[in-house]
Design a protein around this motif. Structure first.
Motif, PDB file in Angstrom:
ATOM      1  N   SER A 205      26.040  58.555  -1.406  1.00  0.00           N
ATOM      2  CA  SER A 205      26.384  57.742  -3.034  1.00  0.00           C
ATOM      3  C   SER A 205      27.772  57.940  -3.392  1.00  0.00           C
ATOM      4  O   SER A 205      28.569  56.549  -3.896  1.00  0.00           O
ATOM      5  CB  SER A 205      25.563  57.938  -3.964  1.00  0.00           C
ATOM      6  OG  SER A 205      24.721  58.349  -2.943  1.00  0.00           O
ATOM      7  N   GLY A 206      28.589  59.037  -3.180  1.00  0.00           N
ATOM      8  CA  GLY A 206      29.503  59.353  -3.682  1.00  0.00           C
ATOM      9  C   GLY A 206      31.033  58.506  -3.000  1.00  0.00           C
ATOM     10  O   GLY A 206      31.816  57.695  -3.407  1.00  0.00           O
TER      11      GLY A 206
ATOM     12  N   ASP B 178      31.012  54.485  -3.232  1.00  0.00           N
ATOM     13  CA  ASP B 178      30.781  54.319  -5.205  1.00  0.00           C
ATOM     14  C   ASP B 178      32.050  52.959  -4.933  1.00  0.00           C
ATOM     15  O   ASP B 178      32.182  51.948  -6.115  1.00  0.00           O
ATOM     16  CB  ASP B 178      31.792  55.163  -5.566  1.00  0.00           C
ATOM     17  CG  ASP B 178      30.273  56.266  -6.188  1.00  0.00           C
ATOM     18  OD1 ASP B 178      28.968  54.894  -6.376  1.00  0.00           O
ATOM     19  OD2 ASP B 178      30.547  57.390  -6.915  1.00  0.00           O
TER      20      ASP B 178
ATOM     21  N   ARG C 207      32.590  49.449  -6.766  1.00  0.00           N
ATOM     22  CA  ARG C 207      33.141  49.174  -7.833  1.00  0.00           C
ATOM     23  C   ARG C 207      33.927  47.806  -6.810  1.00  0.00           C
ATOM     24  O   ARG C 207      34.413  46.559  -7.497  1.00  0.00           O
ATOM     25  CB  ARG C 207      34.470  50.055  -7.376  1.00  0.00           C
ATOM     26  CG  ARG C 207      34.845  49.682  -8.525  1.00  0.00           C
ATOM     27  CD  ARG C 207      36.057  50.738  -8.643  1.00  0.00           C
ATOM     28  NE  ARG C 207      37.480  51.197  -7.540  1.00  0.00           N
ATOM     29  CZ  ARG C 207      37.151  51.690  -7.000  1.00  0.00           C
ATOM     30  NH1 ARG C 207      36.932  53.231  -6.651  1.00  0.00           N
ATOM     31  NH2 ARG C 207      38.598  52.147  -5.984  1.00  0.00           N
TER      32      ARG C 207
END
Length: 458
Positions: A184-185, A188, A192
């Motif tokens: 998930s990180g 990101d 964005r």
């Protein structure tokens, strides 16, 4: 709907979901593989350890004199104590002794009854619904058999494998949480970028930020920014084109309106004929302007459309001269081919035909009656040079760069025009990687326009 399609698992197109599922499957497969390897390794080690103890027990019970049941039992208990202290334990061992004439003289305290085996050493025996591992040894007075149920070894190996798999099963949820957090990180920045693009207005073509993007995603965003740049350039060019076209069309339309009013006010046949001729000339100029605008718009739209293929410039020059021979003859201009070398280039035939036609048409238009307009094709040092020269007034040196601007016409020019011919020629030349230059003809004294193409590799 069939049962197969009804119960078919739904394929996810989420990158996060696919990564999580694949990593979970990889962890599970690795855990099962480790458990299988641990089981096989433990079973192999157990076989070696128990075989060794069976062999030592049989050797310790061997005697050169016959043993009574009590003596054999005492020796067996002593062996059991030694093995128990070593940590193996052998309550599952079955011991039998046979006399030389085949009479059983001893049997350990066990319900398992094994047949007498003539095979010395290690062997496997099926009895009592299971498989026993048997070691037999023979002396002069007796035969000793020590046996063990193989299920004991399998159970021990299974317990060891479960002990290995247990910590992995406990750690799997933790591993999945860590994987979910890392995936998930890592995604990101992609989210964005998606939010940046989704929140934009239709006319916002500014570059997308590349800050913090992973190496795998940055090329995609870079290409997206390049696409935005190309679209922005095309959009601005289209806006400029529409604004210029609207401005340039306003003048001839106003002139047509005035000429129509003059025709309406004409009170004699001569005045009416003069008004009609002026109106016809105005319509011709407006028609030519619209045609040139349409040609320019089509050329800009087809910048990446038609595929390039080999084009013979000499043959294209001959066809262009043939197309404009009638127009030149009507004006009294001698148009022809002064030189023609074989020259094949990669390009769009229709666009190159428009380029040559506009060059020759401009030469004929600006050359006075009785003048000359020639076209030549030469091959020099890997390039094809197409030159159109005339005996007209030419273009002053300080004006030769500005004439490529749209709708720009040299002050004092007597020939009617829209100021788009050279702009169209320049656009086509740039799209083909050619170089366009203007100069003065040393042979005819007028304008000399040269387009330099790269020859096709043979």
């Amino acid at each position: 709907m069939s049962l197969r399609s009804k119960f078919r698992p739904k394929v996810t197109h989420s990158l996060r979901g696919r990564l999580l599922w694949y990593l979970l499957a990889a962890i599970t497969i690795a855990a099962l593989a480790q458990a299988s390897i641990a089981y096989r390794t433990s079973l192999h080690d157990a076989d070696q350890i128990f075989d060794y103890h069976m062999q030592q027990m049989a050797l310790s019970l061997r005697s050169s004199t016959p043993l009574s049941n009590s003596q054999a039992q005492q020796r067996l208990e002593a062996q059991n104590d030694g093995v128990g202290k070593s940590g193996a334990g052998n309550d599952d061992m079955v011991v039998q002794m046979w006399s030389p004439d085949g009479v059983q003289v001893f049997h350990s305290v066990s319900r398992a009854k094994l047949p007498q085996r003539a095979v010395l050493g290690f062997s496997n025996v099926k009895a009592n619904g299971t498989v026993y591992r048997v070691f037999s040894i023979q002396s002069e007075n007796q035969t000793v058999q020590v046996a063990q149920d193989l299920a004991v070894r399998r159970n021990m190996a299974g317990n060891l494998a479960l002990r290995t798999l247990g910590p992995i099963a406990v750690m799997m949820p933790i591993l999945m949480l860590v994987v979910w957090w890392v995936v998930s990180g890592s995604l990101d920045p992609v989210a964005r970028v998606r939010s940046q693009v989704a929140s934009r207005q239709a006319d916002d073509l500014s570059p997308v930020s590349e800050a913090g993007l992973p190496d795998e995603v940055r090329p995609l965003v870079q290409e997206l920014n390049l696409l935005f740049g190309r679209v922005k350039t095309a959009f601005e060019a289209q806006q400029t084109f529409v604004a210029d076209a609207a401005h340039e069309l306003r003048t001839p339309l106003a002139a047509l309106r005035l000429q129509a009013q003059s025709l309406d006010r004409a009170d004699s046949l001569e005045a009416r004929k003069l008004a009609v001729s002026r109106l016809t000339a105005g319509i011709d100029r407006a028609t030519r302007l619209v045609e040139q605008l349409l040609v320019l718009a089509r050329q800009e739209a087809a910048a990446t459309g038609a595929a390039a293929r080999p084009v013979d410039l000499a043959e294209l020059a001959r066809r262009t001269v043939a197309d404009l021979a009638g127009v030149a003859a009507a004006k009294g201009v001698d148009v022809g081919i002064q030189h023609a070398d074989p020259a094949v280039v990669e390009g769009q035939p229709d666009a190159l035909h428009i380029l040559l036609r506009n060059l020759v048409d401009n030469a004929v238009k600006y050359t006075p009656p009785g003048g000359t307009a020639d076209i030549s094709v030469r091959s020099e040092a890997g390039r094809a040079l197409v030159t159109v020269e005339d005996s007209g007034p030419g273009i002053p040196a300080e004006e030769r760069e500005r004439v490529f601007d749209r709708f720009y016409r040299v002050a004092g020019s007597e020939a009617a025009g829209s100021g788009l011919g050279l702009a169209i020629i320049k656009a086509i030349a740039e799209r083909h990687g050619a170089q366009l230059s203007l100069g003065q003809s040393a042979r005819l004294g007028g304008l000399s326009a040269t387009v330099s193409f790269k020859l096709q590799e043979s």
